[in-house]
Design a protein around this motif. Structure first.
Motif, PDB file in Angstrom:
ATOM      1  N   ALA A 256      -1.038  15.255 -52.582  1.00 17.79           N
ATOM      2  CA  ALA A 256       0.210  15.290 -52.024  1.00 17.79           C
ATOM      3  C   ALA A 256       0.866  13.950 -51.914  1.00 17.79           C
ATOM      4  CB  ALA A 256       0.187  15.985 -50.617  1.00 17.79           C
ATOM      5  N   GLN A 257      -0.021  12.887 -51.593  1.00 18.80           N
ATOM      6  CA  GLN A 257       0.557  11.665 -51.474  1.00 18.80           C
ATOM      7  C   GLN A 257       0.642  10.878 -52.735  1.00 18.80           C
ATOM      8  OE1 GLN A 257      -0.323   8.550 -48.346  1.00 18.80           O
ATOM      9  NE2 GLN A 257      -1.054  10.212 -46.883  1.00 18.80           N
ATOM     10  N   LEU A 258      -0.485  11.295 -53.676  1.00 17.99           N
ATOM     11  CA  LEU A 258      -0.152  10.860 -54.839  1.00 17.99           C
ATOM     12  C   LEU A 258       1.101  11.219 -55.616  1.00 17.99           C
ATOM     13  CD1 LEU A 258      -3.821  11.235 -56.126  1.00 17.99           C
ATOM     14  CD2 LEU A 258      -2.741   8.930 -55.342  1.00 17.99           C
ATOM     15  N   GLN A 259       1.419  12.583 -55.265  1.00 14.18           N
ATOM     16  CA  GLN A 259       2.578  12.877 -56.042  1.00 14.18           C
ATOM     17  C   GLN A 259       3.752  12.318 -55.487  1.00 14.18           C
ATOM     18  OE1 GLN A 259       3.553  17.224 -57.184  1.00 14.18           O
ATOM     19  NE2 GLN A 259       4.861  17.290 -55.294  1.00 14.18           N
ATOM     20  N   ALA A 260       3.832  12.147 -54.169  1.00 15.26           N
ATOM     21  CA  ALA A 260       4.781  11.304 -53.518  1.00 15.26           C
ATOM     22  C   ALA A 260       5.171   9.886 -53.903  1.00 15.26           C
ATOM     23  CB  ALA A 260       4.637  11.362 -51.930  1.00 15.26           C
ATOM     24  N   ALA A 261       3.937   9.267 -54.332  1.00 13.62           N
ATOM     25  CA  ALA A 261       3.995   8.041 -54.857  1.00 13.62           C
ATOM     26  C   ALA A 261       4.608   7.962 -56.212  1.00 13.62           C
ATOM     27  CB  ALA A 261       2.652   7.629 -55.039  1.00 13.62           C
ATOM     28  N   GLY A 262       4.859   9.087 -56.980  1.00 13.63           N
ATOM     29  CA  GLY A 262       5.710   9.023 -58.062  1.00 13.63           C
ATOM     30  C   GLY A 262       4.830   8.866 -59.529  1.00 13.63           C
ATOM     31  N   VAL A 263       3.221   9.090 -59.219  1.00 13.34           N
ATOM     32  CA  VAL A 263       2.585   8.968 -60.700  1.00 13.34           C
ATOM     33  C   VAL A 263       2.934  10.460 -61.552  1.00 13.34           C
ATOM     34  CG1 VAL A 263       0.727   7.689 -59.489  1.00 13.34           C
ATOM     35  CG2 VAL A 263       0.895  10.448 -59.601  1.00 13.34           C
ATOM     36  N   ASP A 264       2.876   9.930 -62.839  1.00 13.92           N
ATOM     37  CA  ASP A 264       3.185  11.000 -63.749  1.00 13.92           C
ATOM     38  C   ASP A 264       2.237  12.061 -64.089  1.00 13.92           C
ATOM     39  OD1 ASP A 264       5.689   9.777 -64.472  1.00 13.92           O
ATOM     40  OD2 ASP A 264       4.747   8.157 -65.160  1.00 13.92           O
ATOM     41  N   TYR A 265       0.750  11.438 -63.829  1.00 15.21           N
ATOM     42  CA  TYR A 265      -0.114  12.600 -63.788  1.00 15.21           C
ATOM     43  C   TYR A 265      -1.205  12.334 -62.811  1.00 15.21           C
ATOM     44  CZ  TYR A 265      -3.007   9.532 -67.054  1.00 15.21           C
ATOM     45  OH  TYR A 265      -3.772   8.375 -67.441  1.00 15.21           O
ATOM     46  N   ILE A 266      -1.973  13.188 -62.455  1.00 12.29           N
ATOM     47  CA  ILE A 266      -2.961  12.944 -61.675  1.00 12.29           C
ATOM     48  C   ILE A 266      -4.297  13.616 -62.501  1.00 12.29           C
ATOM     49  CG2 ILE A 266      -4.511  13.602 -59.524  1.00 12.29           C
ATOM     50  CD1 ILE A 266      -1.633  14.111 -58.227  1.00 12.29           C
ATOM     51  N   HIS A 267      -5.454  12.407 -62.858  1.00 21.99           N
ATOM     52  CA  HIS A 267      -6.566  12.788 -63.519  1.00 21.99           C
ATOM     53  C   HIS A 267      -7.689  13.071 -62.545  1.00 21.99           C
ATOM     54  CE1 HIS A 267      -9.224  11.383 -67.139  1.00 21.99           C
ATOM     55  NE2 HIS A 267      -9.709  12.483 -66.747  1.00 21.99           N
ATOM     56  N   VAL A 268      -8.052  14.340 -62.427  1.00 25.38           N
ATOM     57  CA  VAL A 268      -9.230  14.983 -61.656  1.00 25.38           C
ATOM     58  C   VAL A 268     -10.513  14.894 -62.581  1.00 25.38           C
ATOM     59  CG1 VAL A 268      -7.917  15.830 -60.040  1.00 25.38           C
ATOM     60  CG2 VAL A 268      -8.605  17.149 -61.977  1.00 25.38           C
ATOM     61  N   THR A 269     -11.555  14.562 -61.999  1.00 26.91           N
ATOM     62  CA  THR A 269     -12.889  14.541 -62.722  1.00 26.91           C
ATOM     63  C   THR A 269     -14.184  14.885 -62.091  1.00 26.91           C
ATOM     64  OG1 THR A 269     -14.559  13.263 -64.271  1.00 26.91           O
ATOM     65  CG2 THR A 269     -13.034  12.017 -62.542  1.00 26.91           C
ATOM     66  N   GLU A 270     -14.704  16.124 -62.213  1.00 31.67           N
ATOM     67  CA  GLU A 270     -15.828  16.498 -61.628  1.00 31.67           C
ATOM     68  C   GLU A 270     -16.990  16.663 -62.747  1.00 31.67           C
ATOM     69  OE1 GLU A 270     -15.698  16.436 -58.130  1.00 31.67           O
ATOM     70  OE2 GLU A 270     -15.531  18.666 -57.707  1.00 31.67           O
ATOM     71  N   TYR A 271     -18.308  16.845 -62.375  1.00 37.01           N
ATOM     72  CA  TYR A 271     -19.270  16.978 -63.265  1.00 37.01           C
ATOM     73  C   TYR A 271     -19.211  18.180 -64.116  1.00 37.01           C
ATOM     74  CZ  TYR A 271     -24.083  18.076 -65.032  1.00 37.01           C
ATOM     75  OH  TYR A 271     -24.836  18.298 -65.637  1.00 37.01           O
ATOM     76  N   GLN A 272     -18.780  19.306 -63.475  1.00 37.64           N
ATOM     77  CA  GLN A 272     -18.315  20.498 -64.022  1.00 37.64           C
ATOM     78  C   GLN A 272     -17.045  21.039 -63.483  1.00 37.64           C
ATOM     79  OE1 GLN A 272     -21.994  22.815 -63.261  1.00 37.64           O
ATOM     80  NE2 GLN A 272     -22.688  22.522 -65.279  1.00 37.64           N
ATOM     81  N   ALA A 273     -15.926  20.738 -64.302  1.00 39.12           N
ATOM     82  CA  ALA A 273     -14.535  20.920 -63.675  1.00 39.12           C
ATOM     83  C   ALA A 273     -14.359  22.516 -63.018  1.00 39.12           C
ATOM     84  CB  ALA A 273     -13.641  20.619 -64.707  1.00 39.12           C
ATOM     85  N   TRP A 274     -15.317  23.456 -63.688  1.00 37.10           N
ATOM     86  CA  TRP A 274     -14.734  24.722 -63.299  1.00 37.10           C
ATOM     87  C   TRP A 274     -15.464  25.112 -62.191  1.00 37.10           C
ATOM     88  CZ3 TRP A 274     -17.490  22.960 -67.600  1.00 37.10           C
ATOM     89  CH2 TRP A 274     -18.893  23.238 -67.478  1.00 37.10           C
ATOM     90  N   GLN A 275     -16.298  24.412 -61.369  1.00 37.94           N
ATOM     91  CA  GLN A 275     -17.070  24.528 -59.947  1.00 37.94           C
ATOM     92  C   GLN A 275     -16.445  24.552 -59.015  1.00 37.94           C
ATOM     93  OE1 GLN A 275     -19.926  26.434 -60.197  1.00 37.94           O
ATOM     94  NE2 GLN A 275     -20.981  25.652 -62.050  1.00 37.94           N
ATOM     95  N   PRO A 276     -16.562  25.050 -57.985  1.00 40.97           N
ATOM     96  CA  PRO A 276     -15.693  25.030 -56.620  1.00 40.97           C
ATOM     97  C   PRO A 276     -15.917  23.498 -56.226  1.00 40.97           C
ATOM     98  CG  PRO A 276     -17.067  26.948 -56.708  1.00 40.97           C
ATOM     99  CD  PRO A 276     -17.383  26.160 -57.739  1.00 40.97           C
ATOM    100  N   ALA A 277     -14.754  22.741 -55.844  1.00 35.27           N
ATOM    101  CA  ALA A 277     -14.913  21.567 -55.354  1.00 35.27           C
ATOM    102  C   ALA A 277     -15.606  21.341 -54.031  1.00 35.27           C
ATOM    103  CB  ALA A 277     -13.412  21.067 -54.958  1.00 35.27           C
ATOM    104  N   PHE A 278     -15.896  22.221 -53.166  1.00 34.63           N
ATOM    105  CA  PHE A 278     -16.331  22.297 -51.854  1.00 34.63           C
ATOM    106  C   PHE A 278     -17.118  23.439 -51.730  1.00 34.63           C
ATOM    107  CE2 PHE A 278     -12.476  19.699 -51.347  1.00 34.63           C
ATOM    108  CZ  PHE A 278     -13.003  18.458 -51.196  1.00 34.63           C
ATOM    109  N   SER A 279     -18.224  23.399 -50.974  1.00 36.73           N
ATOM    110  CA  SER A 279     -19.175  24.543 -50.601  1.00 36.73           C
ATOM    111  C   SER A 279     -18.563  25.565 -49.922  1.00 36.73           C
ATOM    112  CB  SER A 279     -20.595  24.094 -50.107  1.00 36.73           C
ATOM    113  OG  SER A 279     -20.348  23.294 -48.733  1.00 36.73           O
ATOM    114  N   ASP A 280     -17.432  25.326 -49.026  1.00 34.43           N
ATOM    115  CA  ASP A 280     -16.954  26.499 -48.267  1.00 34.43           C
ATOM    116  C   ASP A 280     -15.830  26.991 -48.753  1.00 34.43           C
ATOM    117  OD1 ASP A 280     -15.442  24.140 -48.068  1.00 34.43           O
ATOM    118  OD2 ASP A 280     -15.255  24.171 -45.834  1.00 34.43           O
ATOM    119  N   GLY A 281     -15.475  26.902 -50.061  1.00 38.41           N
ATOM    120  CA  GLY A 281     -14.443  27.236 -50.737  1.00 38.41           C
ATOM    121  C   GLY A 281     -14.644  27.723 -51.994  1.00 38.41           C
ATOM    122  N   GLU A 282     -13.735  28.300 -53.007  1.00 37.94           N
ATOM    123  CA  GLU A 282     -13.559  28.858 -53.973  1.00 37.94           C
ATOM    124  C   GLU A 282     -12.816  28.054 -55.022  1.00 37.94           C
ATOM    125  OE1 GLU A 282     -15.890  31.179 -55.456  1.00 37.94           O
ATOM    126  OE2 GLU A 282     -16.770  31.027 -53.420  1.00 37.94           O
TER     127      GLU A 282
END
Length: 362
Positions: A256-282
């Motif tokens: 949310a803060q990155l969006q408020a800062a006015g970036v044009d894109y947020i580039h997220v990277t994970e080892y396997q992008a389709w996996q849940p980010a955290f163990s307690d969520g989907e």
């Protein structure tokens, strides 16, 4: 092959012919003094010729102090470095691709620097893990010195000045601020590497403050019409499986803060992008980013080797996909995917310098 992957898009008004990007990948193939040459022109142009809509450069160091991370890494500080990049940019743009310069400061993970023998970081905390041998590193990382307020401001200024050189002198379409994978800005964001008790340390929102300051300084230099993106991750090159202790709640605050800062894109990277980010969520990292930053383009990276995997991310949460290792084996990845052609296997030396990639693999 697909409907969404090959549809046109735009970043801050700049047309992009499709949703396939080349992910930033360290190649250590510049000169010893950080100057890109003809080999790098051929390398980057081949991705554009292969059909990628946009190319994000390898991490480019931003000053003649502590930012250089690897031997033979390109910089964008000196006139010679800028001129070298201008040749690379021209070669890419001749092939009708958008070219974005990724700007990096190695911080405590610097393992080769022609300007300094020491390293600097948010706190005097020795990095976990070992230096990367395939980038000519050996043994433990050095213990960094804790940066002063003056050194932090110098780093902010270096990012901004290098962004201006990249756009206004070298001709890049935009810049990506590297705040991921364990490098300096990510060291400030990470709880165990940032033990400061001043305004640059504290909770996850406070630890993001340096990245936000860099974004503001860069935007002030390049203007409102230039593409400005930021790369964010949990894992690091020296701490692969790290997860943010604040979980989804912390991730929502960051995005949310990155969006408020006015970036044009947020580039997220994970080892396997389709996996849940955290163990307690989907939800995946990208899905959390999409939820928290609905008005900002999301670029997703992480194991999206095939057209099917890439398309699935575009259908769920992404505006663009960034292809990494599979692009090294298939510089014509978009063309092959569009035609339903077989993809080449990743070569054994996929992580080695581009000089070791055979012409038949390019």
């Amino acid at each position: 092959m697909t409907s969404r992957l090959f549809t046109p898009a735009a970043l801050n008004g700049t047309p992009v012919k499709n949703r396939a990007m080349v992910a930033p990948m360290t190649r250590i193939s510049a000169s010893e003094t950080g100057v890109p040459g003809e080999m790098m022109q051929r390398y980057y142009a081949s991705f554009a010729r292969g059909g990628f809509g946009a190319v994000i450069s390898e991490g480019i160091y931003v000053d003649q102090a502590w930012s250089q991370t690897y031997a033979f890494q390109p910089g964008i500080v000196t006139d010679e470095q800028v001129a070298g990049w201008r040749g690379v940019v021209e070669a890419v743009k001749e092939q009708d691709a958008v070219f974005i310069a990724q700007l990096i400061h190695g911080g405590a993970l610097s393992q080769a620097n022609i300007y300094r023998r020491s390293t600097a970081a948010p706190s005097a905390v020795k990095p976990v893990g070992q230096q990367l041998s395939f980038y000519h590193g050996q043994g433990d990382y050095a213990q960094p010195e804790a940066m002063s307020d003056r050194q932090i401001q110098q780093a902010i200024d270096a990012f901004a000045a290098s962004a201006e050189r990249a756009v206004n002198r070298a001709g890049f379409d935009g810049v990506e601020i590297h705040s991921a994978n364990g490098y300096l800005l990510d060291q400030f964001l990470t709880d165990y590497t940032n033990q400061r008790n001043d305004r640059w340390g504290g909770d996850i929102e406070a630890r993001l403050r340096l990245t936000l300051a860099v974004i503001a300084a860069v935007r002030a230099k390049v203007g409102p019409e230039t593409i400005v993106g930021v790369r964010i991750s949990q894992g690091k090159v020296n701490d692969f499986h790290h997860k943010w202790k604040e979980g989804k709640a912390g991730a929502v605050k960051v995005f949310a803060q990155l969006q408020a800062a006015g970036v044009d894109y947020i580039h997220v990277t994970e080892y396997q992008a389709w996996q849940p980010a955290f163990s307690d969520g989907e939800q995946t990292f990208a899905e959390i980013a999409r939820e928290a930053a609905p008005d900002t383009a999301i670029v997703v990276n992480g194991g999206l080797d095939t057209g099917e995997l890439a398309e699935a991310q575009l259908e769920k949460s992404a505006d663009f996909v960034a292809i990494g290792k599979a692009a090294l084996a298939n510089h014509d990845w978009p063309a092959r995917v569009a035609q339903g052609a077989a993809l080449r296997d990743l070569p054994e030396n996929v992580l080695s310098p581009v000089a070791n990639i055979k012409p038949s693999e390019v």
